[in-house]
Design a protein around this motif. Structure first.
Motif, mmCIF file in Angstrom:
data_model
loop_
_atom_site.group_PDB
_atom_site.id
_atom_site.type_symbol
_atom_site.label_atom_id
_atom_site.label_comp_id
_atom_site.label_asym_id
_atom_site.label_seq_id
_atom_site.Cartn_x
_atom_site.Cartn_y
_atom_site.Cartn_z
ATOM 1 N N LEU A 91 0.840 -1.203 0.000
ATOM 2 C CA LEU A 91 0.000 0.000 0.000
ATOM 3 C C LEU A 91 0.877 1.256 0.000
ATOM 4 C CD1 LEU A 91 -2.603 -1.195 2.654
ATOM 5 C CD2 LEU A 91 -2.908 -1.141 0.175
ATOM 6 N N HIS A 92 2.068 1.128 -0.481
ATOM 7 C CA HIS A 92 3.061 2.194 -0.546
ATOM 8 C C HIS A 92 2.536 3.392 -1.344
ATOM 9 C CE1 HIS A 92 7.454 3.365 -1.114
ATOM 10 N NE2 HIS A 92 6.858 4.113 -2.024
ATOM 11 N N ASP A 93 2.785 4.591 -0.823
ATOM 12 C CA ASP A 93 2.494 5.829 -1.548
ATOM 13 C C ASP A 93 1.010 5.990 -1.874
ATOM 14 O OD1 ASP A 93 2.841 8.245 -2.763
ATOM 15 O OD2 ASP A 93 4.089 7.513 -4.412
ATOM 16 N N ASN A 94 0.204 6.060 -0.819
ATOM 17 C CA ASN A 94 -1.203 6.390 -0.936
ATOM 18 C C ASN A 94 -1.484 7.576 -0.008
ATOM 19 O OD1 ASN A 94 -3.086 4.406 -2.625
ATOM 20 N ND2 ASN A 94 -1.360 3.213 -1.857
ATOM 21 N N GLN A 95 -2.673 7.646 0.536
ATOM 22 C CA GLN A 95 -3.034 8.740 1.432
ATOM 23 C C GLN A 95 -3.612 8.192 2.741
ATOM 24 O OE1 GLN A 95 -5.620 11.350 -0.828
ATOM 25 N NE2 GLN A 95 -4.159 11.499 -2.509
ATOM 26 N N LEU A 96 -3.103 7.063 3.171
ATOM 27 C CA LEU A 96 -3.604 6.404 4.374
ATOM 28 C C LEU A 96 -3.158 7.137 5.627
ATOM 29 C CD1 LEU A 96 -2.856 2.689 3.441
ATOM 30 C CD2 LEU A 96 -5.033 3.892 3.217
ATOM 31 N N THR A 97 -4.041 7.226 6.591
ATOM 32 C CA THR A 97 -3.695 7.787 7.897
ATOM 33 C C THR A 97 -3.589 6.700 8.956
ATOM 34 O OG1 THR A 97 -6.032 8.206 8.376
ATOM 35 C CG2 THR A 97 -4.774 10.005 7.378
ATOM 36 N N VAL A 113 3.698 -0.174 3.791
ATOM 37 C CA VAL A 113 2.805 0.989 3.910
ATOM 38 C C VAL A 113 3.609 2.292 3.972
ATOM 39 C CG1 VAL A 113 0.864 -0.234 4.965
ATOM 40 C CG2 VAL A 113 2.699 0.638 6.419
ATOM 41 N N SER A 114 4.779 2.302 3.373
ATOM 42 C CA SER A 114 5.610 3.507 3.364
ATOM 43 C C SER A 114 4.958 4.614 2.545
ATOM 44 C CB SER A 114 6.990 3.190 2.772
ATOM 45 O OG SER A 114 7.688 2.266 3.573
ATOM 46 N N TYR A 115 5.406 5.853 2.797
ATOM 47 C CA TYR A 115 4.925 7.036 2.064
ATOM 48 C C TYR A 115 3.414 7.196 2.171
ATOM 49 C CZ TYR A 115 9.589 7.634 0.176
ATOM 50 O OH TYR A 115 10.949 7.834 0.061
ATOM 51 N N LEU A 135 8.606 -5.567 7.148
ATOM 52 C CA LEU A 135 7.650 -4.506 7.467
ATOM 53 C C LEU A 135 8.262 -3.162 7.073
ATOM 54 C CD1 LEU A 135 5.060 -3.391 8.763
ATOM 55 C CD2 LEU A 135 6.229 -3.508 10.981
ATOM 56 N N TYR A 136 7.593 -2.466 6.154
ATOM 57 C CA TYR A 136 8.068 -1.177 5.650
ATOM 58 C C TYR A 136 7.064 -0.081 6.033
ATOM 59 C CZ TYR A 136 10.841 -4.223 2.561
ATOM 60 O OH TYR A 136 11.680 -5.195 2.053
ATOM 61 N N LEU A 157 12.953 -4.417 9.228
ATOM 62 C CA LEU A 157 12.062 -3.374 9.734
ATOM 63 C C LEU A 157 12.562 -2.034 9.220
ATOM 64 C CD1 LEU A 157 9.735 -2.356 11.471
ATOM 65 C CD2 LEU A 157 11.271 -2.417 13.459
ATOM 66 N N GLU A 158 11.743 -1.362 8.434
ATOM 67 C CA GLU A 158 12.085 -0.073 7.837
ATOM 68 C C GLU A 158 11.179 1.007 8.418
ATOM 69 O OE1 GLU A 158 13.301 2.688 6.669
ATOM 70 O OE2 GLU A 158 13.913 1.930 4.687
ATOM 71 N N LEU A 159 11.783 1.895 9.216
ATOM 72 C CA LEU A 159 11.052 2.993 9.841
ATOM 73 C C LEU A 159 11.765 4.324 9.605
ATOM 74 C CD1 LEU A 159 10.009 1.291 13.195
ATOM 75 C CD2 LEU A 159 8.437 2.193 11.491
#
Length: 331
Positions: A91-97, A113-115, A135-136, A157-159
């Protein structure tokens, strides 16, 4: 396949179980035929605003990518028929909050779920599966590392690029091999003492003034600490397997401990305040660096500018295996 057609025949002879609709500028799936037996569905770079029924009704889906769309809410993933089979969700690069609730996703191995605009990892508590390996959550607004302690098989793990101030909640991740925490607000490296399986650690562009804290990561192979406020090299004797060390753009005036690194290949010391090359040359004589180092960045230090034309000769004398010195390849 043409966008203007009433219906898209999407299954090919070669890959009947995969559907790639990357870059079709789709606003919805009204004109798309989605085969019910899909294993892979790639909807990257479209204009979808929601997860529609043709997606949620798939029963055996293993990989779903919605990278670069316009999703603001992915909560209806809780209604998907593919919960027991999905292995990768992008779900990378969407507008999720918020991270969606993922109860029942027992086969999930990769979550990306990055960006987005996510501020909390707390919804990850719903993912009770221990299958997750990657997990990104980079480039969000996460303030605390939490809700990951049950992910005992997590390897990456990417944070990076969040709002983290400390390293916490990682003590149970005994399989973690890569930890990416660059571009945060972290001031010290406490919280790493149980990560003995770690191979890669990145803390560049934080607020570190000391290297103390990573020494328990005894199997570390890559350490990235550029763009901090570190003035002294520390704990290097505890990571003999280190292959890459990046401490560029810090406040080092001298270097020490390099002689303990018997496997080092890449060393980034550029843009510090190092006044003498003697300690670096001594590390080559006293340790094993002379036979291992292949890449050295030293420019941006007083010692490099003072050496002038002699720099290359001195470094090649110390490190005969050198293949790159700063931006110059050595032939």
């Amino acid at each position: 396949m043409q966008i203007g057609a009433p219906s898209m025949a999407v299954q090919s002879v070669d890959q009947p179980e995969e559907l790639d609709l990357t870059g079709f500028h789709l606003h919805n799936l009204a004109d798309v035929t989605v085969p019910p037996d899909l294993l892979v569905l790639d909807l990257m770079t479209n204009r979808l605003r929601e997860l529609e029924p043709p997606i949620l009704s798939l029963t055996g889906l293993q990989r779903l990518s919605l990278r670069q769309n316009l999703l603001t809410d992915a909560s209806n993933l809780s209604q998907a028929n593919f919960k027991p089979t999905l292995q990768a969700l992008v779900l990378h690069d969407n507008q999720l909050t918020e991270i969606p609730q993922l109860a029942g996703y027992t086969a999930l191995q990769t979550l990306e779920v990055s960006y987005n605009s996510i501020s909390s990892l707390q919804p990850l508590t719903s993912l009770q599966s221990t299958s997750l390996k990657e997990l990104y959550v980079a480039n969000n607004a996460v303030q605390h590392i939490e809700a990951v302690d049950h992910m005992t098989n997590l390897r990456l793990l990417e944070l990076g690029s969040n709002k983290l101030r400390q390293i916490q909640g990682l003590g149970t991740l005994h399989s973690l091999q890569e930890l990416w925490l660059g571009q945060n607000r972290i001031t010290n490296m406490s919280g790493l003492n149980q990560l003995t399986t770690l191979r890669t650690l990145s803390l560049q562009s934080n607020r570190l003034t000391s290297m103390v804290g990573f020494g328990s990561c005894i199997h570390l192979e890559e350490l990235y600490l550029s763009h901090n406020g570190i003035s002294t090299l520390e704990e290097l004797e505890r990571v003999p397997n280190l292959r890459v060390l990046d401490v560029s753009n810090n406040r080092l005036t001298v270097v020490s401990g390099l002689e303990t690194l018997q496997c080092l290949k890449d060393l980034w010391l550029n843009d510090n305040h190092i006044e003498s090359l003697e300690a670096i040359e001594a590390a080559a004589r006293e340790g094993g660096l002379s036979s291992t180092l292949t890449c050295l960045y030293i420019n941006g230090n007083p010692a490099a500018s003072q050496s002038g034309a002699d720099l290359k000769g001195r470094m090649l004398m110390a490190f005969p295996k050198l293949e790159q010195l700063d931006d110059t390849m050595i032939t």
